[in-house]
Structure formats: C-alpha cells, structure tokens
Design a protein around this motif. Structure first.
Motif, PDB file in Angstrom:
ATOM      1  N   ARG A 128      -1.106   3.140   9.835  1.00 32.82           N
ATOM      2  CA  ARG A 128      -1.448   2.247   8.728  1.00 32.82           C
ATOM      3  C   ARG A 128      -0.960   0.819   8.969  1.00 32.82           C
ATOM      4  O   ARG A 128      -0.626   0.100   8.032  1.00 32.82           O
ATOM      5  CB  ARG A 128      -0.866   2.748   7.391  1.00 32.82           C
ATOM      6  N   ASP A 164       0.856  -1.183   0.000  1.00 31.75           N
ATOM      7  CA  ASP A 164       0.000   0.000   0.000  1.00 31.75           C
ATOM      8  C   ASP A 164       0.893   1.235   0.000  1.00 31.75           C
ATOM      9  O   ASP A 164       1.797   1.351   0.820  1.00 31.75           O
ATOM     10  CB  ASP A 164      -0.874  -0.098   1.269  1.00 31.75           C
ATOM     11  N   ARG A 165       0.655   2.137  -0.926  1.00 30.86           N
ATOM     12  CA  ARG A 165       1.586   3.253  -1.081  1.00 30.86           C
ATOM     13  C   ARG A 165       1.693   4.097   0.172  1.00 30.86           C
ATOM     14  O   ARG A 165       2.771   4.441   0.618  1.00 30.86           O
ATOM     15  CB  ARG A 165       1.188   4.139  -2.259  1.00 30.86           C
ATOM     16  N   CYS A 225     -10.147   1.713   2.601  1.00 35.77           N
ATOM     17  CA  CYS A 225     -10.287   0.327   3.045  1.00 35.77           C
ATOM     18  C   CYS A 225     -11.198   0.236   4.253  1.00 35.77           C
ATOM     19  O   CYS A 225     -11.328   1.171   5.032  1.00 35.77           O
ATOM     20  CB  CYS A 225      -8.961  -0.320   3.342  1.00 35.77           C
ATOM     21  N   THR A 259      -2.028   2.429  -4.649  1.00 44.97           N
ATOM     22  CA  THR A 259      -2.764   3.389  -3.833  1.00 44.97           C
ATOM     23  C   THR A 259      -4.154   2.832  -3.557  1.00 44.97           C
ATOM     24  O   THR A 259      -4.930   2.597  -4.477  1.00 44.97           O
ATOM     25  CB  THR A 259      -2.923   4.723  -4.573  1.00 44.97           C
ATOM     26  N   LEU A 260      -4.426   2.593  -2.315  1.00 45.36           N
ATOM     27  CA  LEU A 260      -5.762   2.143  -1.950  1.00 45.36           C
ATOM     28  C   LEU A 260      -6.597   3.370  -1.633  1.00 45.36           C
ATOM     29  O   LEU A 260      -6.234   4.172  -0.787  1.00 45.36           O
ATOM     30  CB  LEU A 260      -5.703   1.216  -0.736  1.00 45.36           C
ATOM     31  N   TYR A 283     -11.309  -3.266   0.148  1.00 43.64           N
ATOM     32  CA  TYR A 283     -10.645  -2.039  -0.276  1.00 43.64           C
ATOM     33  C   TYR A 283     -11.111  -1.640  -1.657  1.00 43.64           C
ATOM     34  O   TYR A 283     -11.788  -2.399  -2.349  1.00 43.64           O
ATOM     35  CB  TYR A 283      -9.121  -2.209  -0.237  1.00 43.64           C
ATOM     36  N   LEU A 295      -2.114  -5.213  -6.280  1.00 41.69           N
ATOM     37  CA  LEU A 295      -1.912  -5.370  -4.842  1.00 41.69           C
ATOM     38  C   LEU A 295      -1.201  -6.682  -4.534  1.00 41.69           C
ATOM     39  O   LEU A 295      -1.472  -7.716  -5.124  1.00 41.69           O
ATOM     40  CB  LEU A 295      -3.267  -5.364  -4.136  1.00 41.69           C
ATOM     41  N   SER A 342       4.094   0.071  -5.816  1.00 44.10           N
ATOM     42  CA  SER A 342       3.132   0.168  -4.729  1.00 44.10           C
ATOM     43  C   SER A 342       1.769   0.557  -5.288  1.00 44.10           C
ATOM     44  O   SER A 342       1.656   1.046  -6.407  1.00 44.10           O
ATOM     45  CB  SER A 342       3.605   1.186  -3.707  1.00 44.10           C
ATOM     46  N   ALA A 351      -9.652   0.459  -5.166  1.00 48.74           N
ATOM     47  CA  ALA A 351      -8.525   1.093  -5.835  1.00 48.74           C
ATOM     48  C   ALA A 351      -9.016   1.611  -7.175  1.00 48.74           C
ATOM     49  O   ALA A 351      -9.835   0.967  -7.830  1.00 48.74           O
ATOM     50  CB  ALA A 351      -7.403   0.093  -6.044  1.00 48.74           C
TER      51      ALA A 351
END
Lengths: 751, 450
Positions: free
Chosen positions: B279, B218-219, B264, B260-261, B295, B418, B258, B297
């Motif tokens: 996080r 996850d970024r 979540c 970006t979510l 989540y 992911l 990575s 994205a």
C-alpha cells in the motif's frame, strides 16, 4: 458503369471546386499548395470524390514539412486504390523516408506504406519493413510491428516467406514495453485471422516476458497483453498462481478497460488456484468492479453487462454493494434497466427491505418502460426470497392502489407468478378483481383470468366475472382466449352447478367461431375430456392437477453459454450476452457493406451489359487471392448466374469449377452446401449465410414452377424453403437479374 | 480492432472520417446517420448492423463514433472515445463542432498518431503535445532529427509520461484533494446512498527524475505500517523530503482518524505492484498537472448540507414549497456557489418565491426553481418558501417529482475525512522541495427526494 466513372474522373473539368483545388495544388507558392491540400482533405471528408486530383496531390509528396507530408499520406491512403499505377511514383519517397534520420518520419513512412493497399506497393515494402523492424528507435520498431499485421492482411504469403512472423516473435523479448505490446497485438491479430500460422504461442518464456512488460507499458498495451493472457490456457497451478498474482495489481488502474481485462484474466485463471486464494481474489475484484459503475454511462453500461455475467457465475461477490446500483434520476435508460437486473440478482434476505423501498420509488416514476421493469423486479424478488414475499405483495397492492393503468397491469401479471409459487395470498383477490375493467393488455387480462380460474372455488362471483369475458370471447387476443377457456373449465369442474351453461357456450364459440388452431384444439380436448363418461375423474385429474411451483423468474443464461461468455468478458459478446458468431462474421473477409454495394453494382452492370459483367465476375473470382475469397466467390456465383453461358469462357483458376456449373441447377445447391460448413479459412459470415440463402431461395423459387410463397426470399424462412426445393428442381437458372437484386435489398433491410 | 473513427454533428453531417482498415467504407457514415442520429428510438450506445458495430458517445454537440467489425473490446472502445474527447478538450479548450471544423487537419494528425491499424497507441496528452501542435510553426521541433528521437524515446519509453531533462529553479509540488460527494436521500429523510468519489490532482514542478512517495490516512495503510502521528494539518507546507516518520507509537492512528478507502485507481505512473504489496504509493510524476489517483469511500461520509424539503400539492392548481438547508460544517469554513434546484411540475405557469438568503429564480426551460447562495458559512441555516401556480391540463398526468439537487464547492473540507500525511520527493541531486496541499469538496450527484 464503373468504367464510365473512371473515365469521367480523368476528364479535366475547367471550372468548379476541383479545378480550383488543382490550381492550388500546382501553385508555385508552398503555402498555397499546402492550403489546397487541406481543402482537398476537407472535401474528401465531406464525401466528395476528389480522386481526380491524385496526380496533383502526389506531386506534393516530396516535402520537408511534416504536416504537409502527413496530409498527402492521408490522401494517398484513401485514394491509392483508384490510381494503383500512379502509386508507384510515391514508392520512391516512401523508401527514402523510411531511411530518414528523423524517427518520426521513418515511422510515418512505414505506417503509411502498410495502409496503401496496392499490389505494387507491397513489392517494395519488404526491404523498408525489414530495416525498420530492426530500427534503433523503439518508436519506429513499434510502428513496424503493427505494419507486419497490415502486410499479412494484404499478402499472407509474402509475410510468411520473408520470415516477418519470426521477427515479430523475437520482438516479444524487446527491451521496450511498447514494442512488446505492439508485437503481441500484431501476432494476435495474425493468429486470429489465420490460426494455422500459430503466430502467437505463449510459452513459459514468453509468459515471463509478457508479465514483465505488463507493468511498464501504456494502458492500451496492458489491455493487449491482458487479453493475450486471458486467452492463454494453462494447466499448471503455479503458472496460474503467478499470472493471478502479477495481474491482480492492475485492478487499481485508472483505465476501466484495463480493469475489466485484468478481472477477466484473474477470473479465468482463478479456477486453478486453491480455494482460499481464489476467494481472496474475488474479494479483491469487487471494489474495482463497483468503481466502474461510476464511470461514463457508456463504459458503465459495458461494465454492468459484464457484472451481470460475473454475478451469474459467482452470485455473492457484490453482496454488500446493493446501494451502488441504485438508479440516478438522470441515468440513461439502458443503464437503469441493467442496474435493475443486477439489483435483483444481488438481492438477499438482508437487503430486500432497502431494495423494495427503492423499487417502489421507481415504480412511481413516469418512464413507462422503466416502471414496468421495476414492478417486474418486485415480483422477481418475491419469488427469489421467500421471506420477502409478504412485503412484496403489500408493495404491489400499494402500487395497484395508485390506479396508474400500466402499473396495475404489470402488477397483476407479477402477482400471478407469486401465486404460482406461494399459495396463501387469496385474501388479495378481491382487490385484484376490482381493477378488472382497467386491464386492456392481453397479458394482464390473461393473468387475472388465470387467477380467477385457479381460485374459482373461493371467489363467489367467479361465474359472473368469467361470464363477462365469455361474452366478448371473440374479441380477445388468443392468449387471453386460451386462459378464458381453461378458467371456465376449472370453474365447471369445481362448481358444476354455476358454470354449466357457461362452459357450453365457451366451447361452442371456441370450436365453431374461432380461427386460431391452438384455441380450437384446446377447446376440443376439453370437450372430449368433459364428455368422457367412463372415467369421470379424468378431466379433474388433468385440469386440476397439481402444478410444479416455479423456482425463479430471473433470466439466467444456460451454463454452457455462460462459460463461453465469461471468456469473452469486456467484448461486444459480453455486452450482447450472445456468442460472437451470432452477431459478427469472423472479421475482415466477411461480406460487409462493401461487398453488398459491389453486388448491387455488379447486378446493375449485369442488367446493362450481361457479357461484360460475367467476365468481370469471373475475373474477380479468379484473380483475388484464393484464401480469402471462398465466401466472396460463393456470392459471385449469383452474378454469372444472370449471364448464362458466357462464364464458361474463362475456366481458369480454382473457382472455375463452380462457375462452370453456372448453367446447371446444381450450382444453386453448391453454395448452400458450402456455406454452413465452415469455409477453409473459417471466414464465413452470418451476413453471407443469409445473403446466400436468400439469394438461393429467390433464385430457386423464381425458377421453380411453384414458388412456395409470394414474396420470394423476403424472409429467411422463405429462403430456406426455397433451398429445400432447389435440390429436386431441374429447371434452368433464372435469366432476369431483377429478382436476386430485390432479394439482396430485402436481406439488407432485415438488418 | 477499430475499423474507423467518425465524427458527426447533430444534423448528421460527417465532420471527420478516418478509416483505419480496409473494411470501413464511406457508406457507413450514411448508415450511422440514418440508423442512429435520425432515429430517436435508439436507446443503446452500441448498435450492430450486419457485422458492423457502431459504438458512439455524445459530447457537446458532436457524436464520436467508433466502427468495429469484429467482436471488439467494447470497454476499450468507449474508453478510447472518451480519451479522444479529453485530448480534444486539452488541445482546443472545448471539443465541439466548431473546434472540429476549425482543426480538422490537426484531428486527422492526432488520429493518425493515437491509432495504428485500429489499435490505440500512446494517448498521453503531454507527450502528444510535444510533436503535434496547434500552430504549424512549432512542428519545426519535430522536423529536427535529434529532438524527435528524444520525443519518440519518450513516446515509447517506460516513463512515457515524463521528459528526462526537466529543470526548475524552485521545486514545488501542489496536491489538490478534490472530492465529489454523492447523496441520495429518500423522502422520509433516510440516507439511501452516500459516498465519495475523490480524485487527487497533482501539479508537479520538479526537476530531474524525482521519485515520489505519497501517504494518506488510509486505514489499510495505517494498519500495515506503524506510522507515527501524521502531519494532520489541513493545509500549508508539508515536511521536506527526507522527513523520517517516527517509528514505534503504533496506536496513535485512532486519534488521527483514519479513512477506509473502498477502492483506488492510479495514474499509470504509479507502481501498482508496490501498492498491491504494501500500500505504498510510489511514482515518478509526469511534468505539470495530472490526476494521480481516484478513490471511493463509503464509510463515515460527512454530508456538508442537510436539506429538508416540504412540498405539498394543493389540489391540481398549486404546489407549495418550503425548503430548509443547513450547513453541517465548522463555522470557520464557507461554501461557495451553492445552487439548489427545486423541480416544479411541467405545467407550472407562474411561481413566487421568498428566501432568507440568496436569490431564487424560476427557470421554465428546465422546469425548476433555482436558488443560488453565493457564500454559505458553516453552521447557518436558510429557508426558501415558494409557491407554483399550475395551469389546468385536460390530460392530467401524475407529476413524477424528480429529486431536488444541490451544487456547491467547499474548500478545506473532505467529506471522507481523507488527509494527506506526507509527500516525499527523492531525487539524485537531493534538492529540497516545497509541497502544498489543498482540499475541496464538491457536490457530485447530491439528490434529495421529496
């Protein structure tokens, strides 16, 4: 009649289902008994009246089989009221069970006791409840906590006397989070039912406990605590900061109702924290809100309605999220409509291209209602964003070229609005005029005529077009007629030579042949204006005056209402966008279907036997706890009205005053006076109001020598009309019961 | 809150009627039947009549209805109804009219447990299954006082989702990353909307009270900590517990790629405060299967399939289709159960179709041609050509052209990119555990307009 039914129930039938069930219930074999109980419950669900089996089912209460016990308890809860005296037989088992070593059974006993709404049972509840509130098992404690709310509902006095409220308040500090949540639930229920008890007061100390429990209790408990936090008003900045900080992590919960509740808390407390922090929270709540849009359709609908509210307050929180609101082909219509509204709300000069392409797509679908709304949305975007206007107009023209009848009509209505904001699109008028023959809806026709009148000097054949409409003037809907009138007058003022005859003709038919006062009046006004010779420019100044441009066509709630609804986020009020008072009574004491049924039954009784009914009404009026019954009593008045004089015989209790008035016309007025003002418990209910008004209307207009209209009480207005009369009329109350009964049905059918 | 829960079948027969409050009267069942079930005009799931509000959801062939009298929390009501559906499914396999009729006693028992005075209580399936069981025999456990105090302890405890005395000989945890990819593509081939709804389902067979830590690529997380190269392998066993992540090399994350979510949501076992602060996904898992997180994205979504439809309406009697579909993933992978639904006009009389792979069939009841490809290897491209002959209609109404839709499932592929970086298990007894990860991408609403 009710008496007959009870008597009938006691007679033992010798065959049929009830007989078989009874045989099973008293069988010597345990499994047969259990099966019979199951069948009894089944019959109960199907709506059959199995209350006659009460004594036999009750015999099975003492059992070690937990499942069977639960079934018997379920039966008891349903039918306790039909055999209040027999319930006493069950009390012993309940009390015993509440001391059972098994916590499941203790909890079951106390839970069920609270649901048996019989006075005798209440007397025996005190001790077990006190014990279970202090039980060692949190499971029992949390059940007992809810039971206090049940007891309060039955007998507030007893609940207060025994200090159960204080015990509950202590339990907010319980080590078990679920007990905390249920105590808060019970207290908040009591607090809302009777604000004077001050049951739930959030102090800094309880606030700390609530925030602690928040992270540990079940999802439903979290909703309860969050709701309580949202109702808590603080003025201390640090407290608000603390609440926001602790609640914001709940945005990530899997349960949408927790997320919405958390959004509500943060949104309401955010006002106090500093600007930077609050814009941070706004950013944080956007993604979870968007996620709600992918939940189940019904939850989505609630979420969308709430997002709509939030957007009205904070228009830019979802700026970048336009695409999420694109309608899926198989979204249910209620979701699609809401998504459209939200898309228009978040449209801006960066995303309108995308939005327009999408709206055009929708406008080509087949669901007529949806298509219309899509077209309307295009117009709203045009008016909202100036730079989008040209594209919108082009899109609308494309749609008009599809020649789909309802698309064209809606597009014309929308274009009229665009003209009202942006002049300079006259070039498209010829295209519009081409579809004149396809318009059959008054709205669309009126819009087109308005355009023709407004730009009469630029349309060479305006005279011919309007002449066509004037021809069929009398067949038009009145809203179209009004537009025709205005347009012709405008044409005349702009090009007198072309419309001399036309204006004569239309004024003539509007004043002489038309029934609608609006149309006639407007025609007269124009006629006077035009024949005014002293100031020739008067007509011009008035009819062709500059109109203020419209700002927006997007529906927004008035600020005060919006503020109120924001405090109601995720409730029904937020779904309806209406304050709760408008659609719901204040809870439990209102006249619901039960009371309506009771009213009907009583009226029926009254017809059969006026004397007994009056007595019954009087008794029910006095015996019931006074606190809850203000409204019921107001309704009861109608019954004794049907049975004159006899009601005087029982002048005991507080309500006797009103009943005593039954013989005089003043009584008709009394409920009307009492009802609009909030009753002491605040338990007046919209239904009740309507019912009361309607009844009074009927009663008074029936008694009045000159009823205002035929269908007395058939609608609200009549009800009120009747009310106005009732004060001044001194004739005796009506004797026949049929009239009020009819009114009741009318009122019911209104809903 | 809730005054009652009602269940109806499609005919409007009342199957379950459970009142929780005094104000829920049997008559309301008739009112709902008349006003909603037999009224096709109703378009909203919420209906308020007088002061009574009916909120309903439809599942299989039953209506689940909640009756409320006050200004109730609508989100909670619906969520509760869906939870009831979930419970029903996990108890009876399928929650439909038959299941309700066969198990009505159990349903009453359940309702009694999960709602008290109309307020939702514990609705965790696993906990409820401990003392409300389908076979009457097993409820003997609940009759035993010591067992039941344990049960009640769990039903209310801070860890309401886990028993304390779980024991396994072999400690294993399986993690399934399942993504539903949603696509909406316009007729001109531009992507209007592409996003991923993912869920991470875990099956934990771990002894004692294990504390788990879970890491993704996850970024936001990677920006925060200075983690080393994640165990970027797509499958297989992850490092054992106590596997210390390398410190220092903070710049390697770009290579690992990575994700970006957008947002979540976590199972209630996850410590949300912890996640909010740094996080870190930290939790004590329930025993067995549960959904750890969901989540969303929206950035860099890899679309596994590209579809290129050409649909031509020839006059009013014929429609020609040519649909090409190309797999956009590595040739090592293959998708299964690829189903393409191609809508046909309502007045289609007959179709002929030819495919380069799989089978196509016309389904008149759904007005579409269904093209099924059982196994679709990466990189390949298949074509369908079809023709629909239309009957002439007196009332020619334009065809609304509903979008073409796709179904598929694709293993070892995530649309969002992911990856699970680590799953660490800490337990008092310090046992070692084996963890497995599996990835799958499915079609959510994968729609292409034409």
């Amino acid at each position: 009649m009710a008496m007959n039914r009870i008597r009938g129930a006691f007679a033992v039938p010798r065959k049929g289902e009830t007989f078989e069930l009874r045989a099973g219930l008293v069988s010597q074999y345990a499994y047969e008994r259990k099966e019979a109980i199951q069948k009894t419950i089944m019959a109960m669900t199907l709506g059959k009246d199995v209350s006659a089996l009460f004594p036999d089912v009750l015999k099975n209460i003492a059992t070690t089989d937990l499942e069977q016990k639960k079934l018997v308890y379920l039966y008891l809860m349903n039918y306790a009221k039909s055999h209040p005296d027999l319930c006493i037989l069950a009390v012993n088992t309940f009390v015993q069970d509440s001391e059972d070593p098994n916590p499941l059974i203790r909890a079951l006993a106390i839970r069920t006791m609270g649901c048996i709404r019989v006075d005798k049972m209440i007397d025996y509840m005190e001790e077990p409840l006190r014990k279970t509130l202090r039980d060692e098992s949190p499971y029992v404690r949390k059940t007992a906590a809810i039971c206090v709310a049940k007891l309060f509902d039955l007998s507030p006095a007893m609940c207060l006397e025994n200090g159960f409220l204080e015990m509950l308040q202590e339990m907010i500090g319980d080590p078990n989070p679920m007990v905390v949540a249920n105590s808060v639930t019970a207290l908040s229920e009591i607090h809302h039912a009777a604000p004077e008890t001050q049951a739930l007061q959030v102090t800094p100390n309880t606030l700390r406990k609530l925030l602690m429990a928040l992270n540990e209790c079940t999802e439903w408990g979290r909703v309860t605590i969050l709701t309580t936090l949202s109702e808590y008003r603080t003025s201390a900045v640090n407290e608000a900061e603390q609440i926001c900080e602790r609640v914001a992590p709940q945005f990530q919960h899997a349960n949408p109702s927790v997320v919405l509740a958390a959004v509500k808390v943060v949104f309401l407390h955010m006002k106090l924290v500093n600007a930077e922090l609050s814009s941070n929270y706004l950013k944080k709540m956007a993604p979870p809100l968007v996620t709600l849009v992918s939940s189940a359709p019904e939850v989505q609908y609630v979420a969308l309605r709430n997002i709509d509210l939030l957007l009205q307050k904070q228009p830019d929180i979802l700026n970048k999220e336009l695409r999420v609101f694109f309608c899926k082909y198989n979204d249910p219509p209620y979701v699609k409509f809401q998504k459209l509204e939200i898309m228009v709300r978040i449209a801006n000069d960066r995303n309108f291209d995308q939005l327009l392409a999408e709206l055009k797509e929708y406008a080509l679908e087949v669901d007529m209602d949806f298509v219309r709304r899509a077209v309307k949305a295009i117009g709203q975007v045009a008016i909202k964003i100036e730079s989008a206007c040209e594209k919108c107009v082009n899109t609308l023209l494309d749609l008009i070229n599809t020649k789909v009848n309802y698309v064209v009509q809606e597009a014309i209505v929308v274009i009229k609005d665009i003209f009202r904001k942006y002049p300079g699109y006259e070039g498209i008028i010829p295209t519009l005029c081409k579809c004149i023959d396809e318009l059959d809806e008054p709205n669309a026709r009126a819009a087109l005529i308005w355009i023709v009148g407004e730009y009469a000097e630029k349309i060479s054949n305006a005279g011919d077009i309007l002449a066509g409409f004037v021809e069929g003037f009398n067949e038009e809907f009145s809203q179209t007629q009004l537009q025709i009138l205005t347009a012709v007058v405008k044409l005349f003022l702009k090009r007198p030579d072309k419309a001399q005859g036309l204006v004569q003709k239309v004024l003539q038919s509007a004043t002489a042949e038309n029934d609608n006062p609006d149309v006639r009046d407007r025609a007269y006004v124009y006629w006077r204006l035009l024949s005014n010779t002293s100031d020739t420019s008067a007509a011009r100044n008035i009819v062709l005056s500059k109109k203020p441009p419209i700002v927006t066509t997007i529906h927004s709630l008035p600020p005060a209402l919006l503020e109120q609804l924001l405090t109601e986020l995720s409730t029904l009020a937020s779904v309806y966008h209406k304050p709760p008072e408008q659609f719901v009574g204040q809870g439990r004491f209102g006249a619901d279907a039960v009371q309506k049924a009771a009213i009907e039954e009583q009226l029926q009784n009254a017809r059969d036997n006026p004397l007994a009914a009056a007595a019954a009404a009087a008794v029910s009026g006095t015996a019931a706890p006074q606190q809850q019954n203000n409204v019921e009593n107001l309704l009861d008045i109608d019954f004794d009205g049907t049975a004159p004089a006899s009601a005087h015989k029982e002048p005991n209790g507080s309500m006797s005053g009103l009943e005593g008035l039954a013989g005089t016309p003043v009584r008709v007025e009394s409920p009307a006076v009492g009802a609009p003002a909030p009753a002491p418990t605040g338990s007046n209910n919209l239904d009740d109001l309507l019912g009361v008004f309607g009844d009074n209307g009927a009663a008074s207009s029936a008694s009045a020598s000159a009823p205002p209209s035929g269908g007395a009480g058939a609608d609200l207005l009549n009800g009120f009309g009747g009310l106005d009369l009732s004060g001044g009329i001194s004739s005796p109350p009506p004797a026949g019961a049929s009239q009020p009964k009819k009114t009741n049905e009318d009122i019911l059918s209104l809903f | 809150m809730l005054s009652g829960i009602l269940v109806f079948n499609q005919k409007g027969e009342n199957l379950i009627f459970r009142a929780f409050r005094n104000d829920c009267r049997p008559r309301l069942a008739d009112i709902f039947r008349i006003q909603v079930i037999s009224n096709p005009q109703v378009r909203s799931p919420i209906l308020t009549l007088g002061s009574t509000t009916f909120s309903h959801v439809k599942h299989e062939n039953i209506y689940l209805v909640a009756v409320t009298k006050s200004n109730a929390n609508a989100a909670l009501v619906f969520e509760f109804l869906y939870r009831l559906v979930l419970l029903g499914k996990s108890y009876f396999g399928k929650f439909d009219e038959e299941a309700v009729k066969n198990n009505f006693v159990l349903i009453y028992e359940l309702l009694d447990e999960i709602l008290d005075f109309g307020y939702p209580q514990n609705t965790e399936t696993d906990t409820l299954k401990m003392y409300i069981t389908t076979e009457g025999v097993k409820s003997a456990i609940a009759n035993n006082p010591t067992d039941s105090s344990r049960i009640t302890q769990q039903a209310t405890g801070a860890l309401s989702w886990r028993r304390a005395d779980v024991k396994y000989r072999k400690n294993e945890a399986f993690v399934d990353v399942i993504e539903d990819v949603n696509l909406l593509m316009s007729a001109t081939g531009t992507v209007l909307r592409a996003d991923v709804n993912g869920q991470i389902v875990m099956r934990a067979y771990l002894s004692g009270t294990p504390e788990c830590k879970f890491g993704l690529n996850d970024r936001l997380l990677l920006d925060n900590d200075s983690a080393g190269p994640g165990s970027g392998s797509t499958s297989g066993s992850l490092g054992n517990n106590g596997n210390k992540m390398g410190l220092g090399s903070s710049k390697t994350r770009a290579a690992a790629g990575s994700v970006t979510l957008e947002d979540c949501q976590f199972h209630q076992c996850v410590k949300l405060g912890r996640f909010d602060a740094d996080r870190i996904i930290s939790f004590v898992p329930p025993d067995g299967e549960f959904e750890l997180m969901r989540y969303r994205a929206t950035e860099n979504v890899n679309l596994p399939f590209k579809v290129h439809p050409i649909v031509r309406e020839i006059g009013t009697t014929k429609v020609e289709y040519s649909v090409a579909i190309k797999a956009n993933y590595s040739s090592k992978l293959f998708a299964t159960n690829v189903i393409i639904r191609i809508p046909t006009p309502l007045n289609t009389a007959k179709t002929t179709e030819r495919t380069s792979q799989g089978r196509a069939k016309y389904e008149p009841e759904h007005n579409n041609i269904v093209w099924k490809i059982a196994r679709f290897s990466g990189g390949s491209e298949y074509v369908l050509t079809a023709e629909a002959t239309l009957t002439s209609m007196t009332n020619q109404k334009a065809w609304s052209r509903p979008p073409l839709s796709l179904n598929f499932s694709l293993l070892m592929f995530t649309s969002s990119g992911l990856l699970v970086r680590y799953l660490k298990v800490f337990e008092k007894s310090n046992y070692s555990s084996v963890k497995w990860v599996r990835y799958m991408t499915r079609a959510g609403s994968y729609e292409i307009r034409f």
